[in-house]
Write an enzyme that holds these catalytic residues in place. Structure first.
Site, mmCIF file in Angstrom:
data_model
loop_
_atom_site.group_PDB
_atom_site.id
_atom_site.type_symbol
_atom_site.label_atom_id
_atom_site.label_comp_id
_atom_site.label_asym_id
_atom_site.label_seq_id
_atom_site.Cartn_x
_atom_site.Cartn_y
_atom_site.Cartn_z
ATOM 1 N N GLN A 120 36.414 34.152 27.236
ATOM 2 C CA GLN A 120 37.349 34.502 28.299
ATOM 3 C C GLN A 120 36.660 34.465 29.665
ATOM 4 O O GLN A 120 37.313 34.657 30.680
ATOM 5 C CB GLN A 120 37.923 35.913 28.054
ATOM 6 N N ARG A 165 43.066 44.517 24.619
ATOM 7 C CA ARG A 165 44.216 44.513 25.524
ATOM 8 C C ARG A 165 44.314 45.813 26.334
ATOM 9 O O ARG A 165 45.320 46.514 26.286
ATOM 10 C CB ARG A 165 45.506 44.251 24.762
ATOM 11 N N CYS A 166 43.248 46.077 27.044
ATOM 12 C CA CYS A 166 43.215 47.262 27.875
ATOM 13 C C CYS A 166 42.159 47.009 28.939
ATOM 14 O O CYS A 166 41.238 46.256 28.720
ATOM 15 C CB CYS A 166 42.751 48.453 27.071
ATOM 16 N N GLU A 215 48.364 44.019 30.112
ATOM 17 C CA GLU A 215 47.993 44.981 29.075
ATOM 18 C C GLU A 215 48.840 46.250 29.073
ATOM 19 O O GLU A 215 48.678 47.093 28.191
ATOM 20 C CB GLU A 215 46.520 45.362 29.272
HETATM 21 N N1 MCN Z 1 52.254 37.693 35.984
HETATM 22 C C1 MCN Z 1 53.358 37.511 36.792
HETATM 23 N N2 MCN Z 1 53.662 38.457 37.743
HETATM 24 C C2 MCN Z 1 52.911 39.574 37.899
HETATM 25 C C3 MCN Z 1 51.789 39.784 37.050
HETATM 26 C C4 MCN Z 1 51.483 38.804 36.110
HETATM 27 O O1 MCN Z 1 54.054 36.517 36.652
HETATM 28 N N3 MCN Z 1 53.204 40.487 38.818
HETATM 29 C C5 MCN Z 1 51.879 36.675 34.989
HETATM 30 C C6 MCN Z 1 50.545 36.020 35.362
HETATM 31 O O2 MCN Z 1 50.673 34.975 36.222
HETATM 32 C C7 MCN Z 1 49.992 35.615 34.009
HETATM 33 C C8 MCN Z 1 50.494 36.736 33.090
HETATM 34 O O3 MCN Z 1 51.639 37.291 33.743
HETATM 35 O O4 MCN Z 1 50.495 34.375 33.615
HETATM 36 C C9 MCN Z 1 49.450 37.835 32.862
HETATM 37 O O5 MCN Z 1 48.892 38.156 34.090
HETATM 38 P P1 MCN Z 1 47.833 39.320 34.374
HETATM 39 O O6 MCN Z 1 48.493 40.631 34.254
HETATM 40 O O7 MCN Z 1 47.147 38.985 35.631
HETATM 41 O O8 MCN Z 1 46.789 39.247 33.172
HETATM 42 P P2 MCN Z 1 45.681 38.109 32.913
HETATM 43 O O9 MCN Z 1 46.243 36.792 33.187
HETATM 44 O O10 MCN Z 1 44.411 38.499 33.541
HETATM 45 O O11 MCN Z 1 45.561 38.219 31.348
HETATM 46 C C10 MCN Z 1 44.696 39.136 30.742
HETATM 47 C C11 MCN Z 1 45.437 40.104 29.859
HETATM 48 C C12 MCN Z 1 44.460 40.718 28.939
HETATM 49 S S1 MCN Z 1 43.087 41.434 29.602
HETATM 50 C C13 MCN Z 1 44.623 40.659 27.588
HETATM 51 S S2 MCN Z 1 43.504 41.467 26.622
HETATM 52 C C14 MCN Z 1 45.714 39.915 27.015
HETATM 53 C C15 MCN Z 1 46.860 39.733 27.937
HETATM 54 O O12 MCN Z 1 46.471 39.408 29.160
HETATM 55 N N4 MCN Z 1 45.442 38.907 26.159
HETATM 56 C C16 MCN Z 1 46.432 37.997 25.862
HETATM 57 N N5 MCN Z 1 47.907 39.034 27.446
HETATM 58 C C17 MCN Z 1 47.708 38.075 26.504
HETATM 59 N N6 MCN Z 1 48.684 37.188 26.196
HETATM 60 C C18 MCN Z 1 48.431 36.197 25.321
HETATM 61 N N7 MCN Z 1 49.414 35.312 25.025
HETATM 62 N N8 MCN Z 1 47.200 36.048 24.735
HETATM 63 C C19 MCN Z 1 46.209 36.917 24.973
HETATM 64 O O13 MCN Z 1 45.023 36.754 24.408
HETATM 65 CU CU1 CUM Z 2 40.622 44.950 27.427
HETATM 66 S S1 CUM Z 2 40.997 43.305 26.393
HETATM 67 MO MO1 CUM Z 2 41.551 42.116 27.882
HETATM 68 O O1 CUM Z 2 40.685 42.970 29.022
HETATM 69 O O2 CUM Z 2 40.598 40.786 27.622
#
Ligand code: MCN
Ligand code: CUM
Length: 800
Positions: A228, A375-376, A745
């Site tokens: 990641q 996922r946290c 998360e």
């Molecule tokens: N998004 C959006 N509008 C917002 C916030 C987010 O449209 N206000 C969209 C983003 O553009 C992105 C998605 O939602 O496409 C998730 O965005 P974000 O909250 O920024 O999280 P990350 O992209 O950094 O994803 C990481 C997070 C984590 S840490 C874990 S663990 C997890 C999760 O995402 N693992 C996943 N969701 C997952 N979903 C899938 N399908 N697979 C994983 O492994």
């Molecule tokens: Cu805490 S699991 Mo996600 O942060 O990759």
């Protein structure tokens, strides 16, 4: 177009900009089976590596005999800890400044620990090679929980470390002890609760794997791996293995889910790199399911002693928490370096509480490294679960309505910015509104009446609430770093002459949909249709340096960088527009997709015309091209809010419980793609439901891992997953360029407490204050029949 028209702007939804529920472009290949996952990568001359894992949880290694493995035709190389030690590579540093064995030398410290590996012409021969290795072990007493670990006569697991007189891996303290003591002295009532958040596992559908390809003639090392955070891995290989950084290329291809499992560096990755250097052939390692479930990616396993100081009218005066976390044999948590127990002290961030004090202790046990985070944002899941369980217990102790108790204590809209009890700064939210939307949607008052009626007929209905804000988006460089590298992120945008664009970021999607949503930010900022923007991530040779994707930091940090780089491009395009329109830059205005002359709106040029001009008709003295990059260091974390409400029916005869309805109200600020956000929430709630209902990994007294396959570790299918009713509230993030907060998360973090609170509410007995997850029917039945708490990791009566 007529001169009276007041806008020629593009329709943002039509071009797939912000707010468009654009279908995920990556799904085109994923659902057709055309993804390019790690095991799809095949390199010429590739060898295969297999890990030999320890069958015992704690044992001294007396001897290892690899001769029979070498005798198998097709076996090329066998590596043991002893051989690694001669190169000073038997141990590697962890993200938490501990050390972790790459291959065991002195002892094995958990069942499933990597002891040797075999490299062969095909994976089956490599496995045969592993089977042929003879190891003589001398078993040692096994420790499977903190109580055993802290016992006076406990064997010391980490006898490899200097200054390690016992099994304590750290102690940590935060908050104001004196103020908290005063709050408790002044309380009308003190509510206490003991809990365990059991071990769980992210279990992405694709396990971990890597293919290392060292080329002696160019000295280049290319590693395809399920990570990641590819740039952090490159930095680690450069700084720790002392290989030259410019000759290392890490490629993270399509990932079949990550959920935190693919943040740490595991021995398999390291060994495939070393094996490729030694054999001068590409070496592939693909972890099997059991290897994944018993050795990598464990999360949670934290015990809580919690206390709330309460005033009669329901006001919380203070909070005391002590946590004991079981880290397994190596302290290998994925976490920002300064916070020993992740961000546990984000607990109660949504509540207005004057005094708080947290002490935390981590211990080593004979289990696989834990605390990797699933996922946290690091330990936030435990923090919010403990908080919401304590809140419910406190309301019950006061004889106060759950919802009302929350309303009294939640931070009010006009209290922002708000200093949380443990010292974070939250900046925005409409907590009471989210709660109201949730209560209204579930029909709270009606349900309470139905519950009353049903109870008279012997039916147990219950309602559980969970309200929380969590810190997403690690983080600003002042406070957050990983192994000393400051946390920020990046984006690079190249607009080609025809107005099509290529965007790269330092994040790495594992399924979250970045290829879809980043393009929407560009569309929003530049008016280039999202379908004209291709997004790439995960290759350190092409992507700008970034800290990767975890802690839902991509939108808060890399997403902000996407907006910022788009704005840089727009600033240059404005100069090009002025040149094309033959007016001064000050006379040029922007509306979505075009610049126009302020005094004559009809006279304008599109962003695509500006792009062409950047390559064909730039003003004198202007640097050609339309490209840029942005590094973004966020001023603060983002703090989304969620209110989750579950209603359940518990069968008192069997302890089986069913979800009647589940309402989720999420406020993640401005939503880039509402459909993607909803997908994230539904997926997260499904995982929350699994943890509350069916999922656990436990260990017997000998340290054997129970839950090493999908027959024992249950993944919910669509069949048993409840329907989710989603609602939204939007409080834009004040410091994020497009007002977005993270969402990835929230549902996994906030969801579990809603289910547990609902089941306990259904049981409705003062004698049953707690049932630890998972709420398996036998545990729920036991609680009802015996009228007592059911605590600890299942199976309850083993190992203690
Ligand atoms: N998004 C959006 N509008 C917002 C916030 C987010 O449209 N206000 C969209 C983003 O553009 C992105 C998605 O939602 O496409 C998730 O965005 P974000 O909250 O920024 O999280 P990350 O992209 O950094 O994803 C990481 C997070 C984590 S840490 C874990 S663990 C997890 C999760 O995402 N693992 C996943 N969701 C997952 N979903 C899938 N399908 N697979 C994983 O492994
Ligand atoms: Cu805490 S699991 Mo996600 O942060 O990759």
């Amino acid at each position: 177009m007529t001169a009276t028209q007041d806008s020629y702007a593009l329709d943002e939804i039509k071009i797939g900009g912000m707010g468009a529920s654009r279908k995920r472009v990556e799904d085109n290949r994923f659902i057709r089976g055309k993804g390019n996952y790690i095991d799809d990568v095949v390199l010429p001359g590739m060898l295969h590596m297999e890990m030999l894992r320890s069958p015992l949880a704690h044992a001294r290694i007396k001897s290892i005999d690899t001769s029979a493995a070498y005798a198998i035709p097709g076996v090329r190389l066998v590596l043991t800890g002893e051989m690694m030690a001669t190169r000073n590579l038997a141990w590697m540093p962890t993200l938490s400044y501990d050390t972790q064995a790459v291959l065991a030398t002195d002892k094995v410290r958990f069942q499933g620990q990597e002891v040797a590996c075999v490299i062969a012409d095909d994976p089956y021969l490599a496995k045969d090679g592993c089977d042929a290795i003879r190891i003589e072990y001398e078993p040692l007493p096994v420790i499977v929980n903190p109580t055993q670990a802290l016992a006076a006569d406990a064997p010391i697991i980490r006898d490899d470390k200097e200054n390690q007189p016992d099994n304590t891996c750290f102690t940590w303290e935060v908050g104001d002890k004196e103020a908290t003591d005063r709050a408790f002295a002044a309380a009308d009532l003190v509510s206490t609760l003991k809990l365990h958040y059991p071990r769980s596992h992210p279990s992405p559908l694709e396990c971990c794997g890597s293919i290392a390809d060292f080329n002696r003639s160019t000295s280049r090392l290319t590693v395809y791996m399920t990570t990641q955070a590819p740039h952090i891995v490159r930095a680690a290989v450069a700084l720790i293995a002392e290989l030259p950084e410019h000759l290392i290329r890490i490629i993270s291809p399509d990932l079949g889910g990550g959920f935190g499992n693919k943040v740490p560096v595991y021995p398999g990755y390291v060994m495939s790199i070393l094996a490729s250097i030694l054999t001068e052939r590409p070496v592939k390692w693909i972890e099997d399911r059991t290897g994944n479930l018993i050795s990598t990616g464990f999360a949670r396993d934290v015990y809580l002693d919690g206390e709330l100081a309460l005033r009669k009218d329901g006001k919380i005066l203070g909070v005391r928490m002590h946590t004991d976390s079981d880290h397994g044999a190596f302290f290998a948590d994925a976490q920002p370096s300064k916070f020993k127990i992740g961000l546990m002290h984000s607990a109660f961030a949504a509540y207005d509480i004057p005094a708080a004090h947290l002490t935390a202790r981590g211990v080593y046990t004979n289990k696989a490294p834990g605390g990797v985070a699933y996922r946290c944002s690091f330990r936030v899941t435990e923090a919010m679960f403990f908080q919401e369980r304590m809140v419910q217990a406190a309301a019950d102790d006061l004889g106060m309505d759950q919802a009302e108790f929350r309303r009294v204590n939640l931070v009010r809209d006009d209290d922002f910015p708000h200093r949380t009890p443990f010292g974070f700064l939250t900046d925005s939210g409409q907590y009471a509104k989210c709660l109201d939307v949730g209560l209204e949607a579930i029909g709270y008052a009606d349900f309470r009446r139905q519950q009353e009626e049903a109870r008279k007929r012997g039916r147990l209905l219950g309602i559980g609430i969970s309200t929380m804000t969590e810190p997403l988006g690690a983080g600003n460089s002042r406070e957050y770093d990983i192994l000393g590298i400051k946390m920020f992120d990046s984006a690079e945008l190249r607009v080609h002459m025809t107005g099509k664009a290529l965007l790269r970021t330092g994040a790495k999607s594992q399924g979250q949909g970045h290829e879809t949503t980043w393009a929407q930010i560009v569309a929003h900022e530049l008016g280039i249709p999202a379908e004209d923007v291709v997004v790439e991530e995960g290759d350190t040779d092409t992507a700008p340096f970034g800290m990767g994707t975890y802690a839902s930091r991509s939108t808060p940090v890399a997403g902000a960088a996407v907006a910022m780089v788009s704005r840089k491009i727009r600033a240059k395009a404005r100069k090009l527009a002025a040149h094309l329109l033959e007016v001064s830059e000050e006379d040029v205005d922007w509306e979505l997709g075009r610049f126009y002359v302020r005094s004559n709106r009809a006279q304008g040029v599109s962003i695509q015309q500006c792009a062409m001009a950047a390559y064909s008709n730039m003003p004198d003295g202007m640097e050609p091209g339309l490209e840029g990059n942005a590094y973004y260091d966020p001023p603060n974390l983002t703090w989304p809010f969620a209110c989750y409400i579950a209603t359940v029916e518990v069968d008192p005869q069997t302890g089986v419980w069913d979800v009647l309805r589940f309402v989720a109200v999420d406020d993640c600020g401005v939503r880039i793609n509402p459909m993607v956000v909803e997908g994230q929430i539904m997926g997260g709630l499904t995982e929350a439901y699994a943890m509350a209902n069916m999922q656990f990994i436990t260990f017997d007294a000998d340290g054997n891992c129970i839950g090493s396959n999908f027959m024992d570790y249950l993944l919910p299918t669509a069949w048993e997953t409840p329907g989710w009713e989603l609602h939204e509230v939007v409080t834009p993030c004040p410091h994020h360029p497009i007002g977005a907060k993270g969402i990835g998360e929230c549902a996994t973090v906030g969801g579990p407490a809603a289910f547990v609170n609902a089941v306990l509410d259904a049981i409705g007995s003062a004698q049953v204050r707690n049932i630890d997850m998972p709420l398996l029917p036998d545990r729920v039945y036991d609680a009802i029949a015996q009228q007592h708490d059911v605590s600890g990791a299942p199976p309850v009566n083993q190992g203690d």
